[in-house]
Scaffold this motif. Structure first.
Motif, mmCIF file in Angstrom:
data_model
loop_
_atom_site.group_PDB
_atom_site.id
_atom_site.type_symbol
_atom_site.label_atom_id
_atom_site.label_comp_id
_atom_site.label_asym_id
_atom_site.label_seq_id
_atom_site.Cartn_x
_atom_site.Cartn_y
_atom_site.Cartn_z
ATOM 1 N N LYS A 175 0.819 -1.210 0.000
ATOM 2 C CA LYS A 175 0.000 0.000 0.000
ATOM 3 C C LYS A 175 0.857 1.267 0.000
ATOM 4 O O LYS A 175 0.391 2.325 -0.426
ATOM 5 C CB LYS A 175 -0.912 0.013 1.229
ATOM 6 C CG LYS A 175 -1.955 -1.086 1.265
ATOM 7 C CD LYS A 175 -3.020 -0.821 0.237
ATOM 8 C CE LYS A 175 -4.162 -1.798 0.359
ATOM 9 N NZ LYS A 175 -5.211 -1.540 -0.657
ATOM 10 N N VAL A 176 2.077 1.192 0.484
ATOM 11 C CA VAL A 176 2.931 2.372 0.574
ATOM 12 C C VAL A 176 4.216 2.195 -0.236
ATOM 13 O O VAL A 176 5.222 2.848 0.024
ATOM 14 C CB VAL A 176 3.269 2.706 2.044
ATOM 15 C CG1 VAL A 176 2.053 3.271 2.750
ATOM 16 C CG2 VAL A 176 3.781 1.471 2.797
ATOM 17 N N MET A 177 4.166 1.303 -1.223
ATOM 18 C CA MET A 177 5.318 1.088 -2.093
ATOM 19 C C MET A 177 5.011 1.653 -3.485
ATOM 20 O O MET A 177 4.043 1.240 -4.125
ATOM 21 C CB MET A 177 5.641 -0.404 -2.199
ATOM 22 C CG MET A 177 6.832 -0.725 -3.098
ATOM 23 S SD MET A 177 8.380 0.049 -2.566
ATOM 24 C CE MET A 177 8.619 -0.763 -0.972
ATOM 25 N N PRO A 178 5.812 2.605 -3.980
ATOM 26 C CA PRO A 178 5.584 3.144 -5.329
ATOM 27 C C PRO A 178 5.652 2.047 -6.388
ATOM 28 O O PRO A 178 6.424 1.091 -6.268
ATOM 29 C CB PRO A 178 6.723 4.151 -5.500
ATOM 30 C CG PRO A 178 7.122 4.518 -4.102
ATOM 31 C CD PRO A 178 6.916 3.283 -3.282
ATOM 32 N N GLU A 179 4.857 2.204 -7.445
ATOM 33 C CA GLU A 179 4.799 1.194 -8.488
ATOM 34 C C GLU A 179 6.102 1.075 -9.265
ATOM 35 O O GLU A 179 6.385 0.038 -9.866
ATOM 36 C CB GLU A 179 3.654 1.516 -9.451
ATOM 37 C CG GLU A 179 2.271 1.399 -8.828
ATOM 38 C CD GLU A 179 1.162 1.608 -9.840
ATOM 39 O OE1 GLU A 179 1.481 1.766 -11.038
ATOM 40 O OE2 GLU A 179 -0.015 1.618 -9.440
#
Length: 783
Positions: A411-415
């Motif tokens: 949820k808090v990891m950039p794509e």
């Protein structure tokens, strides 16, 4: 292609040539290899008109020149022009094209799909396809079959013809029922494969994904969702009526678990390849170096909870160092408490004792495994082994989203983040070193839920017809078998699903009859409780460390029925503790258990995760105030229950409003991959859930929680050329009761900003000339 065989053949030809081979060679030509015929069958139900071939280059396509045949009645085929060596070396492939006839339905198949089977099989089905899929991911055939049997809850052979088996009168009723259940699961999984192919085939072709990789990705996802599929098949059977595999395959639960997203297909295939190339890990080197690291977390009520930790071993001083960090106010801080969480009760020479989750590394083994021991309870020691796979270049967010223990972290990891060189993940397997007798530790039941001070209790039916917590083991045993009626059964409940339960009738001498109890309506319209024999088994009494124990080996049908505490380990255990019967498990020495949904990492991978987090992607779940564009929205008249006429707009005016809201951002479009298999939640200003919207390949539904009871409405949907979602609700008479056009205005983390145009048949002409314009934000989550 068998590269090793090709190289050997080429090298041999070169040697012969060097030794004088040529036109003067008087040696006779070797005779052509002898061909044999393989007779077999293809089914989800028997399939007529499908193409069968021997996949000599393992590319999941029937190529020109490969031995092939077409299935006839009963799904039968005869594959000739193949040598025995080829049959022993290469898999079978079946191309089930649209138009192939399914004898289960008597109708032509609409969506084509691919089936496979390992070399040696002559019955090709969705089950054999999953076996080969596991083997393609690195498992041995024995391990692949064992894993799938466990997921399916069966002891039947996956190479057997389940259609014939369920109709074989020479088999026991239990065996025929087991084959019928496999047939039902196969019917559903065939449809899941076909639905996924239809959904992502175009995107896969555009991304350059090979047929081999596409099929492998779909089958891998299918295996990971198999427990959900089995549960939904079970629920459909227990609901009664004719079994409908299309309804099960199209259910929200199955599509949510087994659907393959069309987004990031290259990343998904890369991750699949990494898993397939996994090798045995040297845990000794890892823990003796920079250590190994675990991650955990959850999202609950828009709150993000994350923690991670590591374990390292100093071989010189024989000490274990464990660190743990938790997320507080946007920062990871060291978990300062030295206290360990409580764990199960374990049987020792001093009786039942409560344990903790405190473990230390006590052994570094020559084979690369490590031994974990509990300082106070030596019987709890386990040996850990692992497989590792390289993560370099893999999409970090995708990997985190695929694992149960790391799901919240995505949820808090950039794509855009990928793992760096040297990053590794480990799939751990633990094997018990000693017999373990455990009673489960339950908590959180409240004072009213305890029995003699403990949450762990066993609900049972007594000889006098009453039900309640069992206080003695003797009260759960019958001297003789009952007549099977619900009123005469005695014993503990061991599994449950909705309003159905499984009661274990323990009969003196060691027999167990498992009865399914359920409610049904009698001829007078009254609800009465009924029972039916569900399975049989055995139980035994053991005396260990002065304690009397009842041990039950649950049959597969019971083990996979609804909910229970056993998972896949050992025998169920009953014992008396603190003046009541408690439930637990006996886990014998050498028992292994792993969890495909949980992985751990080396330090490089840990740093890649922790150092790249962006908490604004979650932001407590709340986008900024200007995320929603209310410009031009229709006003609603609460007194009349309809829109205020002067504020209605045409579809053309609505699209002009959408363009104005987007401003410089320009055109945006929804895609099927953004919707299929996802749920969207709409909340009111106080954070209460107003509406739940589900999108699946075959339709969707929205549930209105602002009425009591909540109301659910089904709809069909499509995406038009403007990238708008077009939703239609049927009026039940072939017409449309409501039509909505939904436009994407922006994204913020897992939220999307929506502007919509609704027209309803009770106040609009349904031609786009007049409708309601509205705006909102929806929270997008996987189903």
């Amino acid at each position: 292609m068998n590269l090793k065989r090709l190289l050997i053949t080429t090298a041999l030809a070169t040697v012969l040539s060097a030794c004088g081979g040529g036109s003067n060679n008087n040696n006779p030509e070797p005779p052509p290899p002898t061909t044999v015929t393989l007779n077999g069958k293809v089914a989800d139900g028997y399939l007529v008109g499908a193409k069968v071939c021997l996949d000599l280059n393992s590319n999941k396509v029937c190529d020109t020149g490969e031995p092939s045949a077409t299935t006839g009645a009963g799904g039968s085929f005869s594959l000739s022009a193949a040598t025995q060596q080829q049959l022993d070396s290469f898999p079978l492939l079946v191309e089930v094209a649209a138009g192939t006839m399914d004898e289960d339905t008597g109708a032509a198949i609409v969506k084509g799909y691919t089936l496979t089977a390992p070399a040696g099989y002559n019955f090709v089905s969705p089950l054999s396809t999953m076996v080969l899929g596991e083997m393609d991911q690195g498992a041995s055939q024995d391990d692949a079959e064992a894993r799938l049997k466990a997921l399916l809850g069966t002891s039947m052979e996956l190479s057997d013809d389940y259609v014939a088996g369920q109709n074989n009168d020479s088999l026991t009723e239990e065996q025929r029922d087991a084959f019928e259940r496999l047939h039902q699961v196969a019917q559903v999984t065939a449809r899941v494969i076909a639905n996924n192919l239809a959904q992502i085939q175009e995107a896969a072709a555009a991304a350059g994904i090979s047929t081999d990789d596409l099929v492998a990705l779909i089958v891998d996802t299918l295996v990971n969702a198999l427990d959900t599929i089995v549960a939904q098949v079970q629920a459909a059977v227990e609901a009664g009526g004719e079994f409908d595999p299309d309804a099960v395959a199209g259910s929200d639960e199955v599509e949510g678990a087994a659907g393959v997203s069309g987004e990031n297909l290259e990343d998904q295939v890369a991750l699949l390849h990494a898993e397939a190339n996994a090798a045995a890990a040297n845990l000794v080197a890892e823990v003796s170096g920079n250590g190994i690291f675990w991650f955990d977390g959850e999202v609950e009520e828009a709150e993000l909870s994350l923690e991670y930790g590591g374990i390292q071993y100093d071989a010189t001083n024989q000490t274990t160092t464990e660190t743990r960090y938790e997320l507080l106010n946007g920062q990871f801080v060291v978990h300062s408490s030295d206290e360990f969480d409580m764990d199960d009760f374990v049987l020792t020479d001093n009786g039942w004792q409560a344990t903790t989750e405190k473990f230390v590394i006590s052994g570094l083994n020559q084979d690369g495994t490590i031994t974990l021991s509990h300082p106070d309870f030596p019987s709890l020691s386990e040996t850990l082994s692992a497989t590792e796979y390289a993560l370099a270049g893999l999409n970090t967010r995708l990997l985190l989203s695929k694992q149960e223990n790391t799901w919240a972290w995505h949820k808090v990891m950039p794509e855009s983040v990928s793992f760096s060189e040297g990053a590794k993940a480990f799939a751990i397997k633990a094997t018990t070193d000693h017999d373990q007798y455990r009673l489960f530790l339950w908590d959180g039941c409240g004072d009213n839920g305890t029995v003699e001070g403990m949450c762990n209790s066993v609900w049972a039916r007594m000889a006098d017809g009453t039900e309640g917590p069992a206080l003695t083991l003797a009260s759960m045993v019958s001297a003789t078998a009952s007549d099977g009626s619900a009123d005469h059964l005695v014993g503990p409940y061991v599994a449950w699903h909705d309003d159905m339960n499984i009661l274990a009738e323990l009969i003196e001498g060691g027999t167990v009859k498992y009865h399914k109890l359920y409610w049904m309506e009698d001829g007078m319209g009254m609800q009465t409780r009924s029972a039916m024999l569900y399975a049989t088994g055995t139980w035994r009494t053991v005396t260990q460390s002065g304690q009397t124990l009842f041990l039950l080996a649950l049959p597969d049908a019971v083990r996979h029925f609804g909910d229970h505490e056993m998972e896949d380990m050992g025998e169920i255990l009953f014992a008396e503790l603190q003046n009541a019967v408690r439930i637990g498990a006996f886990i014998p020495a050498g028992a292994g258990h792993d969890d495909d949904d949980e992985i751990i990492f080396n330090q490089t991978a840990k740093d890649d995760i922790v150092n790249n987090l962006d908490f604004t992607l979650f932001n407590g779940g709340i986008p900024p105030a200007d995320f929603v564009c209310d410009s031009g929205n229709t006003q609603w008249d609460d007194s009349s229950g309809g829109p205020i006429v002067d504020t209605l707009k045409s579809l053309t005016q609505y699209r002009e409003l959408v363009a104005g809201c987007r401003g410089d951002a320009g055109a945006m479009a929804f895609t099927a991959g953004m919707l299929t298999g996802y749920q969207f939640k709409e909340y009111d200003s106080e954070g209460n859930l107003e509406t739940l919207i589900l999108f699946n390949e075959n339709g969707g539904s929205f549930t209105d929680y602002m009425v009591d009871p909540a109301e659910t409405t089904d709809f069909s949907w499509s995406i038009n050329d403007l990238g708008e979602i077009v939703v239609e609700v049927s009026d039940g008479n072939g017409g449309v009761a409501m039509r909505a056009y939904l436009s994407l205005l922006g994204k913020y983390g897992d939220y999307v900003s929506i502007k919509g145009f609704n027209e309803e048949s009770d106040w609009a002409p349904m031609d786009g000339s007049v409708g309601e314009v509205w705006s909102d934000k929806w929270l997008r989550l996987a189903q």
